[in-house]
Structure formats: C-alpha cells, structure tokens
Design an enzyme around this catalytic site. Structure first.
Site, PDB file in Angstrom:
ATOM      1  N   GLU A 177     -20.116  19.087  43.951  1.00  0.00           N
ATOM      2  CA  GLU A 177     -20.847  19.930  44.885  1.00  0.00           C
ATOM      3  C   GLU A 177     -21.479  21.118  44.176  1.00  0.00           C
ATOM      4  OE1 GLU A 177     -18.876  21.073  48.469  1.00  0.00           O
ATOM      5  OE2 GLU A 177     -17.529  19.344  48.492  1.00  0.00           O
ATOM      6  N   GLU A 206     -17.041   6.733  47.094  1.00  0.00           N
ATOM      7  CA  GLU A 206     -18.310   6.000  47.122  1.00  0.00           C
ATOM      8  C   GLU A 206     -18.479   5.139  45.872  1.00  0.00           C
ATOM      9  OE1 GLU A 206     -21.782   8.577  48.586  1.00  0.00           O
ATOM     10  OE2 GLU A 206     -20.292  10.012  47.850  1.00  0.00           O
ATOM     11  N   GLU A 211     -15.170  15.703  44.641  1.00  0.00           N
ATOM     12  CA  GLU A 211     -16.458  15.836  45.306  1.00  0.00           C
ATOM     13  C   GLU A 211     -17.317  16.758  44.463  1.00  0.00           C
ATOM     14  OE1 GLU A 211     -15.576  14.866  49.977  1.00  0.00           O
ATOM     15  OE2 GLU A 211     -15.964  16.953  49.419  1.00  0.00           O
ATOM     16  N   LYS A 235      -7.582  18.681  51.894  1.00  0.00           N
ATOM     17  CA  LYS A 235      -8.598  19.447  51.172  1.00  0.00           C
ATOM     18  C   LYS A 235      -8.086  20.781  50.639  1.00  0.00           C
ATOM     19  CE  LYS A 235     -12.477  17.023  52.148  1.00  0.00           C
ATOM     20  NZ  LYS A 235     -13.521  16.633  51.183  1.00  0.00           N
ATOM     21  N   GLN A 237      -6.169  12.989  54.168  1.00  0.00           N
ATOM     22  CA  GLN A 237      -7.309  13.379  54.998  1.00  0.00           C
ATOM     23  C   GLN A 237      -7.534  12.381  56.132  1.00  0.00           C
ATOM     24  OE1 GLN A 237     -10.987  13.439  52.818  1.00  0.00           O
ATOM     25  NE2 GLN A 237     -12.223  13.998  54.576  1.00  0.00           N
ATOM     26  N   ASP A 265     -17.130  24.575  53.782  1.00  0.00           N
ATOM     27  CA  ASP A 265     -17.664  23.417  53.075  1.00  0.00           C
ATOM     28  C   ASP A 265     -18.501  22.578  54.033  1.00  0.00           C
ATOM     29  OD1 ASP A 265     -17.891  22.051  50.610  1.00  0.00           O
ATOM     30  OD2 ASP A 265     -16.557  20.495  51.343  1.00  0.00           O
ATOM     31  N   THR A 267      -9.688  23.837  45.294  1.00  0.00           N
ATOM     32  CA  THR A 267     -11.134  23.715  45.171  1.00  0.00           C
ATOM     33  C   THR A 267     -11.520  24.453  43.896  1.00  0.00           C
ATOM     34  OG1 THR A 267     -11.448  23.684  47.572  1.00  0.00           O
ATOM     35  CG2 THR A 267     -13.365  24.232  46.222  1.00  0.00           C
ATOM     36  N   ARG A 282      -7.749  11.536  49.960  1.00  0.00           N
ATOM     37  CA  ARG A 282      -8.377  10.754  51.011  1.00  0.00           C
ATOM     38  C   ARG A 282      -7.366  10.138  51.974  1.00  0.00           C
ATOM     39  NH1 ARG A 282     -13.422  12.747  50.930  1.00  0.00           N
ATOM     40  NH2 ARG A 282     -14.464  12.418  48.921  1.00  0.00           N
ATOM     41  N   HIS A 296     -24.378  10.622  51.053  1.00  0.00           N
ATOM     42  CA  HIS A 296     -22.918  10.674  51.060  1.00  0.00           C
ATOM     43  C   HIS A 296     -22.369  10.426  52.462  1.00  0.00           C
ATOM     44  CE1 HIS A 296     -18.818  11.899  50.265  1.00  0.00           C
ATOM     45  NE2 HIS A 296     -18.903  12.837  51.196  1.00  0.00           N
ATOM     46  N   TYR A 354      -7.319  13.929  60.012  1.00  0.00           N
ATOM     47  CA  TYR A 354      -8.583  14.483  60.523  1.00  0.00           C
ATOM     48  C   TYR A 354      -8.978  13.969  61.899  1.00  0.00           C
ATOM     49  CZ  TYR A 354     -11.653  10.498  59.077  1.00  0.00           C
ATOM     50  OH  TYR A 354     -12.270   9.291  58.922  1.00  0.00           O
ATOM     51  N   ASP A 387     -14.627  19.884  45.183  1.00  0.00           N
ATOM     52  CA  ASP A 387     -13.732  19.959  46.339  1.00  0.00           C
ATOM     53  C   ASP A 387     -12.771  18.772  46.270  1.00  0.00           C
ATOM     54  OD1 ASP A 387     -12.753  21.026  48.725  1.00  0.00           O
ATOM     55  OD2 ASP A 387     -14.007  19.708  49.930  1.00  0.00           O
ATOM     56  N   ARG A 425     -16.386   3.456  59.223  1.00  0.00           N
ATOM     57  CA  ARG A 425     -16.797   2.960  60.540  1.00  0.00           C
ATOM     58  C   ARG A 425     -17.778   1.803  60.354  1.00  0.00           C
ATOM     59  NH1 ARG A 425     -17.299   8.439  60.613  1.00  0.00           N
ATOM     60  NH2 ARG A 425     -19.565   8.268  60.409  1.00  0.00           N
ATOM     61  N   TYR A 459     -21.581  19.337  54.664  1.00  0.00           N
ATOM     62  CA  TYR A 459     -21.630  17.874  54.566  1.00  0.00           C
ATOM     63  C   TYR A 459     -23.108  17.513  54.534  1.00  0.00           C
ATOM     64  CZ  TYR A 459     -19.583  13.243  55.916  1.00  0.00           C
ATOM     65  OH  TYR A 459     -19.127  11.942  55.961  1.00  0.00           O
ATOM     66  N   THR A 494     -20.439  16.904  49.157  1.00  0.00           N
ATOM     67  CA  THR A 494     -20.684  15.998  48.048  1.00  0.00           C
ATOM     68  C   THR A 494     -22.169  15.715  47.872  1.00  0.00           C
ATOM     69  OG1 THR A 494     -18.566  14.931  48.451  1.00  0.00           O
ATOM     70  CG2 THR A 494     -20.146  13.726  47.104  1.00  0.00           C
TER      71      THR A 494
END
Length: 409
Positions: A197, A356, A195, A249, A236, A122, A253, A233, A129, A240, A229, A138, A124, A342
């Site tokens: 996709e 989002e 997500e 994840k 994750q 998968d 899927t 969250r 996104h 991660y 997907d 962040r 990104y 996504t």
C-alpha cells in the site's frame, strides 16, 4: 567537486534535491531522536543545519523537534518555507561550509518511526484488488459490493501498532474457522498475508464538524510513505462478519522510514481511471487538479521480486479519501495516517497481496529458488519499495518498507 563530496548527488539519484524526504534518526554517537532529511548517500541533521545556517527561530523550532509532528501541524506555508530553505542549504555554495558537518552518512543512522500516528484509517481503493478478493470469497455473487463505486470504503485501524520498516512481525494468534468446520478453533494464523500500500500522512488538522473539500486536500496532506498492512486472512475471514476487520489486521502495520512530501511528486500526478457511475458532488473530481499518482511499486519476498503493482490504476485518490473521511464532520489531526488499501493491477504479476497472487492458495506462487508460497511462512522477509518520475528525467525514491516474520509467541 569530487566523487566523495556529499553535495555531489547525481541528477537521477532517487534521493536527490528534487526529493528530500523526512525521517527521524539517531546515531551511535548521539542517541537523541532528531529530524533527518535524506540526501544522496547522506542524511541531513535538519535541526543542526537550521542552527548552523542561522534559520529563523520559527523554522529552527520545527526542525529541532524529535518528531515530524510539529512540522506536520504547522501547515502548507511552513512546509513550503522549510523545503525552500533546505534546498538552498544543499545547493548554494554560500552554505556549504556550515552544512557539510550536518550531513551524516546514511549507513551510520538508525531510522525510527518518523511521526507519532494520531489515527489510522485503511481504505480499499483498488478496483482490481477489491474485484479479485470479491471473486475469491463470493464466487457466486457480484465481485464488488453495491456501494464500492460510490464511496471509498475503509476501516478504522489501530494506530498503536504502526511500526517502522525493519521491525519484525510476530505471527498473530486468534480465532479461525476452517472450511467445513462448524466451530472455531484458536491458534497461530496459517494464512498470514501482506498488503502493498501507500500511506498518506496528514499534516494540517481540521476542526470537528468541518468538512474538507476535494480542492483543499493538498492543504492537509503533507506527503506519503510506503505501507504494508499485514493481514491474517483466516482470522479476518471469521471475525469480519458482520462488522469490519479487527484482530486480523491490528497486530502490525509497517511503514517506511521516510515521508516523501507531496511537493516532490508534482510530475507523478496523473488522472485516475474513468469512474462509472457518476460520483456525488463532494467526491466528483472530474474538474479538479488530478490527485492520482503514477507510482511504481515492487514487492520482494525472500529476495525475489514477485509483483510490481501500479499505483496509477487506483480508483479512489487521496483527495477523495480525505473528503469522504471528513464529510460527516470527523476531524483530521496532525499525524493521521490514511492507507490506500492494497495496490493491484490487472495482471497476476501486478497484484499486491498473496491472497491474489496465489488465488487463496489454489494457485501457489512459485519463487525462482523453487519454493512455493500461498501465504507467509516463519522466517520470510517481505520488502516493498517504490519510485516515481521527477522533473527533467529525475527519479523520486520512496524508500522501502521491510518486515521479517517471526513465529507466534
């Protein structure tokens, strides 16, 4: 011809002769899994049609298989021969009597996972996104990590939990650390997300140690499907660091039941957005045939459309994904699945994930029925659908990927 004639499919029908996506189906009267090709309101039993029309032995063997994988592995010359043959069977009068009994009403078939997934990676690939998620997690740092515009970032997912559209999704459990807490807790995810996709299905394999150049990607990518997907969250976010996604994840899927061949999407090809900084040579597609795709996606939640993500905005293309995936000599296998990541656009109503759309719960999404969502609740149903422009004003349907959230066990 009459309206009841299965061969009389309108020019602008999403599953007309310009599309012809592949799937694997059964019926109540015949539980054998077999290749089906969607055509109008019917599904062509591909193996039966090949036998009825006296197709060459090699094509008959590919189309009589219980999975798409043998056709995937056969390579582009075989893909072209099969597509030409099926088009003739459905459009030429001389085949009508033989092919008509092989057309099964769409309402009578049960669709299964159309191919055996070899590996799942998968990516990104959406700048919108990635930037949104970066700003959420962040807020005091750069939205994109320093490598994002130099290479298509991805993670290796779990092939064994790829499921076909319509399969229920059980809310996953795992570790999470709530804001302000020092130690993690365990339990069902409270931030279950989607997500929206596009998944690219690999056909022709490559040898380990070889690299697939951008210009050769179309010899290896058979077609595409829609992909959700599902993402926990909270799980994750805790797992991660320092490595990539795992349990957040890997629980499910979902993919659509129909694989649209690349050959059906020639009119959807478009140039990707401008890239800055310049790319390294193996990813530089500035002089290549465009491998961006103008696909219109739609995300529905409990019957309400909540987003329309535009795939044409994706920064990285499927050809670049293939080139980067193999640049270290990693091999491709028939049935490899490459997720785009996504799909999100610049506006709120074009974002392809709830993280989002609700800005991580700070701006809950209000549905037309008056309810609100930050993340998914048990009983919620998500449907992602899509289409593309075909030749002469026709429409290429991408089908749908559907999933209903069930409580944790």
């Amino acid at each position: 011809m009459t309206a009841a004639d299965p061969f009389d499919v309108p020019h602008d029908a999403p599953f007309g002769v310009h599309n012809l996506p592949y799937g694997v189906v059964t019926t109540a009267g015949d539980p054998r899994r077999r290749l089906g090709i969607r055509f109008g309101e019917h599904v062509l039993d591909a193996g039966a049609a090949a036998a009825a029309t006296g197709a060459p032995v090699d094509l008959l063997a590919l189309l009589a298989a219980p999975s798409l994988n043998p056709l995937l592995a056969a390579g582009r010359p075989a893909w072209s021969r099969v597509r030409a043959a099926v088009t003739a069977w459905l459009t030429e009068e001389r085949y009508r009597a033989a092919v008509a009994p092989c057309l099964v009403p769409f309402a009578d078939v049960v669709a299964h996972l159309p191919f055996d997934v070899a590996d799942y990676t998968d990516f990104y690939a959406s700048e919108h996104h990635a930037s949104n998620v970066g700003r959420i997690f962040r807020p005091d740092s750069a939205a994109l990590p320093p490598n994002w515009k130099h290479l298509p970032i991805g993670y290796h997912g779990r092939a064994g939990t790829v499921v076909v559209s319509g399969t229920d999704v059980v809310r996953p459990c795992g570790q999470r650390r709530d804001p302000g807490e020092q130690a993690p807790s365990y339990g069902p995810s409270v931030r279950l997300d989607i997500e929206a996709e596009v998944g690219f299905v690999v056909g022709s394999p490559s040898a380990q140690g070889d690299r697939v150049a951008l210009a050769d990607a179309d010899d290896h990518v058979f077609g595409l499907c829609l992909l959700n997907d599902w993402s926990a969250r909270d799980i994750q976010a805790w797992e991660y660091v320092p490595l990539g996604p795992m349990l957040g994840k890997s629980f499910a899927t979902s993919v659509s039941a129909w694989v649209v061949p690349l050959d059906a999407l020639g009119h959807a090809r478009t140039s990707p957005p401008p890239r800055d900084p310049a790319l390294l040579p193996y990813l530089d597609d500035s002089a290549a045939r465009p491998s961006g795709l103008d696909l219109a996606l739609e995300v529905g939640l409990n019957g309400h459309v909540v987003s329309r993500p535009p795939f044409a905005t994706m920064y990285w293309t499927y050809a670049q994904m293939v080139a980067h995936l193999t640049v270290n000599g990693a091999s491709l296998r028939a049935g490899d699945l490459l997720g785009s990541g996504t799909v999100s656009g610049p506006e709120r109503d074009t974002r392809g994930a709830l993280i989002e759309l609700s800005w991580n719960g700070e701006e809950p999404l209000r549905l037309p029925d008056g309810t609100e969502r930050s993340y998914l609740q048990d009983g919620d149903e998500v449907v992602i659908s899509g289409s593309a422009t075909g030749p002469n004003g026709s429409r290429i349907g991408l089908g749908e990927v559907r999933g209903l959230v069930r409580p944790s066990r």
